[in-house]
Scaffold this motif. Structure first.
Motif, PDB file in Angstrom:
ATOM      1  N   ALA A  98     -73.455 -50.302  41.849  1.00 24.66           N
ATOM      2  CA  ALA A  98     -74.219 -49.659  40.764  1.00 24.66           C
ATOM      3  C   ALA A  98     -73.956 -48.164  40.683  1.00 24.66           C
ATOM      4  O   ALA A  98     -74.846 -47.384  40.329  1.00 24.66           O
ATOM      5  N   GLY A  99     -72.735 -47.740  40.998  1.00 26.46           N
ATOM      6  CA  GLY A  99     -72.374 -46.336  40.877  1.00 26.46           C
ATOM      7  C   GLY A  99     -73.000 -45.417  41.900  1.00 26.46           C
ATOM      8  O   GLY A  99     -73.055 -44.200  41.698  1.00 26.46           O
ATOM      9  N   LEU A 122     -68.500 -49.142  43.447  1.00 24.63           N
ATOM     10  CA  LEU A 122     -67.596 -48.211  44.112  1.00 24.63           C
ATOM     11  C   LEU A 122     -67.329 -48.728  45.521  1.00 24.63           C
ATOM     12  O   LEU A 122     -68.254 -49.071  46.254  1.00 24.63           O
ATOM     13  N   PHE A 123     -66.048 -48.765  45.920  1.00 17.83           N
ATOM     14  CA  PHE A 123     -65.680 -49.408  47.182  1.00 17.83           C
ATOM     15  C   PHE A 123     -65.142 -48.455  48.242  1.00 17.83           C
ATOM     16  O   PHE A 123     -65.225 -48.762  49.428  1.00 17.83           O
ATOM     17  N   GLY A 124     -64.562 -47.334  47.852  1.00 18.67           N
ATOM     18  CA  GLY A 124     -63.951 -46.450  48.836  1.00 18.67           C
ATOM     19  C   GLY A 124     -64.107 -44.990  48.480  1.00 18.67           C
ATOM     20  O   GLY A 124     -64.133 -44.635  47.292  1.00 18.67           O
ATOM     21  N   VAL A 125     -64.204 -44.126  49.508  1.00 14.68           N
ATOM     22  CA  VAL A 125     -64.327 -42.686  49.286  1.00 14.68           C
ATOM     23  C   VAL A 125     -63.510 -41.953  50.337  1.00 14.68           C
ATOM     24  O   VAL A 125     -63.439 -42.377  51.502  1.00 14.68           O
ATOM     25  N   TYR A 126     -62.873 -40.860  49.919  1.00 11.03           N
ATOM     26  CA  TYR A 126     -62.070 -40.052  50.833  1.00 11.03           C
ATOM     27  C   TYR A 126     -62.050 -38.611  50.339  1.00 11.03           C
ATOM     28  O   TYR A 126     -61.923 -38.361  49.137  1.00 11.03           O
ATOM     29  N   PHE A 127     -62.189 -37.657  51.271  1.00 11.14           N
ATOM     30  CA  PHE A 127     -62.086 -36.236  50.943  1.00 11.14           C
ATOM     31  C   PHE A 127     -60.984 -35.607  51.783  1.00 11.14           C
ATOM     32  O   PHE A 127     -60.890 -35.837  52.989  1.00 11.14           O
ATOM     33  N   ASN A 128     -60.138 -34.787  51.121  1.00  7.26           N
ATOM     34  CA  ASN A 128     -59.137 -34.008  51.842  1.00  7.26           C
ATOM     35  C   ASN A 128     -59.774 -32.789  52.503  1.00  7.26           C
ATOM     36  O   ASN A 128     -59.350 -32.358  53.575  1.00  7.26           O
ATOM     37  N   ASP A 129     -60.760 -32.206  51.827  1.00 12.14           N
ATOM     38  CA  ASP A 129     -61.487 -31.050  52.315  1.00 12.14           C
ATOM     39  C   ASP A 129     -62.820 -31.021  51.585  1.00 12.14           C
ATOM     40  O   ASP A 129     -63.184 -31.991  50.921  1.00 12.14           O
ATOM     41  N   ARG A 130     -63.551 -29.942  51.678  1.00 11.68           N
ATOM     42  CA  ARG A 130     -64.885 -29.910  51.085  1.00 11.68           C
ATOM     43  C   ARG A 130     -64.866 -29.970  49.560  1.00 11.68           C
ATOM     44  O   ARG A 130     -65.861 -30.346  48.942  1.00 11.68           O
ATOM     45  N   ASN A 131     -63.752 -29.613  48.942  1.00  5.29           N
ATOM     46  CA  ASN A 131     -63.692 -29.573  47.483  1.00  5.29           C
ATOM     47  C   ASN A 131     -63.014 -30.787  46.861  1.00  5.29           C
ATOM     48  O   ASN A 131     -63.442 -31.273  45.819  1.00  5.29           O
ATOM     49  N   ILE A 138     -64.181 -50.823  41.196  1.00  4.88           N
ATOM     50  CA  ILE A 138     -63.899 -52.048  40.468  1.00  4.88           C
ATOM     51  C   ILE A 138     -63.017 -51.783  39.250  1.00  4.88           C
ATOM     52  O   ILE A 138     -63.050 -50.705  38.642  1.00  4.88           O
ATOM     53  N   ASN A 139     -62.174 -52.783  38.920  1.00  8.25           N
ATOM     54  CA  ASN A 139     -61.341 -52.760  37.710  1.00  8.25           C
ATOM     55  C   ASN A 139     -60.464 -51.517  37.610  1.00  8.25           C
ATOM     56  O   ASN A 139     -60.331 -50.908  36.535  1.00  8.25           O
ATOM     57  N   GLY A 140     -59.865 -51.121  38.726  1.00  9.47           N
ATOM     58  CA  GLY A 140     -58.928 -50.005  38.722  1.00  9.47           C
ATOM     59  C   GLY A 140     -59.557 -48.632  38.661  1.00  9.47           C
ATOM     60  O   GLY A 140     -58.860 -47.643  38.382  1.00  9.47           O
ATOM     61  N   LEU A 141     -60.848 -48.537  38.944  1.00  5.64           N
ATOM     62  CA  LEU A 141     -61.520 -47.244  38.867  1.00  5.64           C
ATOM     63  C   LEU A 141     -60.972 -46.287  39.924  1.00  5.64           C
ATOM     64  O   LEU A 141     -60.923 -46.599  41.105  1.00  5.64           O
ATOM     65  N   LEU A 142     -60.559 -45.112  39.470  1.00  2.00           N
ATOM     66  CA  LEU A 142     -60.055 -44.059  40.350  1.00  2.00           C
ATOM     67  C   LEU A 142     -60.623 -42.743  39.844  1.00  2.00           C
ATOM     68  O   LEU A 142     -60.450 -42.384  38.678  1.00  2.00           O
ATOM     69  N   MET A 143     -61.331 -42.019  40.732  1.00  2.07           N
ATOM     70  CA  MET A 143     -61.999 -40.792  40.325  1.00  2.07           C
ATOM     71  C   MET A 143     -61.658 -39.661  41.279  1.00  2.07           C
ATOM     72  O   MET A 143     -61.368 -39.883  42.451  1.00  2.07           O
ATOM     73  N   VAL A 144     -61.714 -38.421  40.770  1.00  7.04           N
ATOM     74  CA  VAL A 144     -61.402 -37.258  41.570  1.00  7.04           C
ATOM     75  C   VAL A 144     -62.447 -36.171  41.326  1.00  7.04           C
ATOM     76  O   VAL A 144     -62.989 -36.047  40.232  1.00  7.04           O
ATOM     77  N   THR A 145     -62.754 -35.411  42.360  1.00  5.19           N
ATOM     78  CA  THR A 145     -63.551 -34.198  42.228  1.00  5.19           C
ATOM     79  C   THR A 145     -62.758 -33.037  42.805  1.00  5.19           C
ATOM     80  O   THR A 145     -62.056 -33.187  43.806  1.00  5.19           O
ATOM     81  N   ILE A 159     -54.138 -49.502  35.481  1.00  6.32           N
ATOM     82  CA  ILE A 159     -54.310 -50.815  36.116  1.00  6.32           C
ATOM     83  C   ILE A 159     -55.736 -51.314  35.880  1.00  6.32           C
ATOM     84  O   ILE A 159     -56.640 -50.531  35.568  1.00  6.32           O
ATOM     85  N   ASN A 160     -55.913 -52.637  36.051  1.00  9.12           N
ATOM     86  CA  ASN A 160     -57.242 -53.241  35.944  1.00  9.12           C
ATOM     87  C   ASN A 160     -57.676 -53.912  37.243  1.00  9.12           C
ATOM     88  O   ASN A 160     -58.790 -54.424  37.330  1.00  9.12           O
ATOM     89  N   ASP A 161     -56.790 -53.935  38.235  1.00 11.46           N
ATOM     90  CA  ASP A 161     -57.120 -54.536  39.522  1.00 11.46           C
ATOM     91  C   ASP A 161     -58.052 -53.619  40.306  1.00 11.46           C
ATOM     92  O   ASP A 161     -57.841 -52.400  40.363  1.00 11.46           O
ATOM     93  N   SER A 162     -59.065 -54.192  40.914  1.00 11.06           N
ATOM     94  CA  SER A 162     -60.010 -53.397  41.699  1.00 11.06           C
ATOM     95  C   SER A 162     -59.308 -52.739  42.881  1.00 11.06           C
ATOM     96  O   SER A 162     -58.418 -53.320  43.498  1.00 11.06           O
ATOM     97  N   LEU A 163     -59.742 -51.505  43.198  1.00 11.09           N
ATOM     98  CA  LEU A 163     -59.218 -50.744  44.325  1.00 11.09           C
ATOM     99  C   LEU A 163     -60.310 -50.648  45.387  1.00 11.09           C
ATOM    100  O   LEU A 163     -61.461 -50.353  45.076  1.00 11.09           O
ATOM    101  N   TYR A 164     -59.936 -50.869  46.658  1.00  6.62           N
ATOM    102  CA  TYR A 164     -60.933 -50.962  47.721  1.00  6.62           C
ATOM    103  C   TYR A 164     -60.896 -49.819  48.728  1.00  6.62           C
ATOM    104  O   TYR A 164     -61.885 -49.587  49.425  1.00  6.62           O
ATOM    105  N   ALA A 165     -59.786 -49.129  48.841  1.00 11.62           N
ATOM    106  CA  ALA A 165     -59.695 -48.074  49.848  1.00 11.62           C
ATOM    107  C   ALA A 165     -58.657 -47.045  49.424  1.00 11.62           C
ATOM    108  O   ALA A 165     -57.736 -47.339  48.657  1.00 11.62           O
ATOM    109  N   ILE A 166     -58.828 -45.821  49.953  1.00  9.98           N
ATOM    110  CA  ILE A 166     -57.920 -44.727  49.622  1.00  9.98           C
ATOM    111  C   ILE A 166     -57.814 -43.795  50.817  1.00  9.98           C
ATOM    112  O   ILE A 166     -58.781 -43.612  51.567  1.00  9.98           O
ATOM    113  N   SER A 167     -56.628 -43.218  51.027  1.00 10.66           N
ATOM    114  CA  SER A 167     -56.427 -42.287  52.127  1.00 10.66           C
ATOM    115  C   SER A 167     -55.303 -41.322  51.776  1.00 10.66           C
ATOM    116  O   SER A 167     -54.445 -41.629  50.933  1.00 10.66           O
TER     117      SER A 167
END
Length: 222
Positions: A98-99, A122-131, A138-145, A159-167
């Protein structure tokens, strides 16, 4: 090492996986993630807002309550917590159904909900640094801050395939996201451009970690 799974399963090994001991915390919900901030402080999370913390290296796990008022009165169910990531000993993030995006600035002692209009899983979260951080879902969602999570922007990876992890690697330039049907996305410029990485697999890929200059990917069917 640690393993968590369905029906509250928690297993611990002290001999590199040769044998495993069952840790009973009287939990029946499915558990999705175990994460240690250091050798003593760790977290376990999963279905229906299940959330446990240890401060002694896993000898004792205490159930933590993240109140529904922090989540939202608009969400009628208790959402699953899917992933957790800490930038340092104080600053960490949780993402879920639910976001849900939660943030801590005191090492996990308290959590607040980040401002977001998201309703997707939302399935995965990763930060390179504080910023600079990333979320996949789900459904290829990819977000950046680029401002420490104050604002999140969706990236169209085509893409429309769900993404589960990022590094990412230590430099924060080369990154990999993995998901359904053997989907692998790769970037070489810190997430500005993402390309599909072709592999001969239709398996569900669930995890990716960076190990020195290499990436390790794990999923179904080995």
């Amino acid at each position: 090492g640690w393993i968590v799974g369905n029906d509250g399963i928690i297993l611990h090994s002290t001999n590199n996986g040769q044998s495993w001991n069952f840790i009973d915390v009287q939990e029946k919900s499915n558990l999705f993630k175990v994460y240690f901030l250091d050798k003593n402080k760790g977290f376990i999370m999963g279905e229906h807002m299940s959330f446990y913390q240890t401060d002694d290296g896993g000898k004792k796990w205490s159930k933590r309550q993240i109140t529904s008022s922090i989540i939202s009165m608009e969400i009628e169910i208790q959402p699953n917590f899917n992933d957790i990531f800490f930038i340092d000993e104080k600053n960490g993030w949780i993402v879920g159904e639910a976001g849900i995006i939660l943030r801590t600035m005191d090492g996990g002692n308290s959590w607040t909900r980040a401002k977001s209009d998201l309703v997707e899983s939302l399935f995965g979260v990763y930060f390179n640094d504080r910023n600079n951080g990333y979320i996949v879902g789900i459904n290829g969602l990819l977000m950046v801050t680029r401002d420490g999570g104050r604002n999140w922007r969706k990236i169209n990876a085509g893409i429309n395939d769900s993404l589960y992890a990022i590094s990412f690697d230590k430099k924060g330039l080369k990154g990999i996201a993995v998901g359904d049907k053997g989907m692998i996305l790769i970037t070489y410029d810190g997430g500005k451009k993402w390309d599909k990485f072709p592999i001969q697999s239709f398996s569900w890929l669930r995890g990716v970690i960076n190990d020195s200059d290499s990436f390790l990917i794990a999923g179904r069917d080995g």
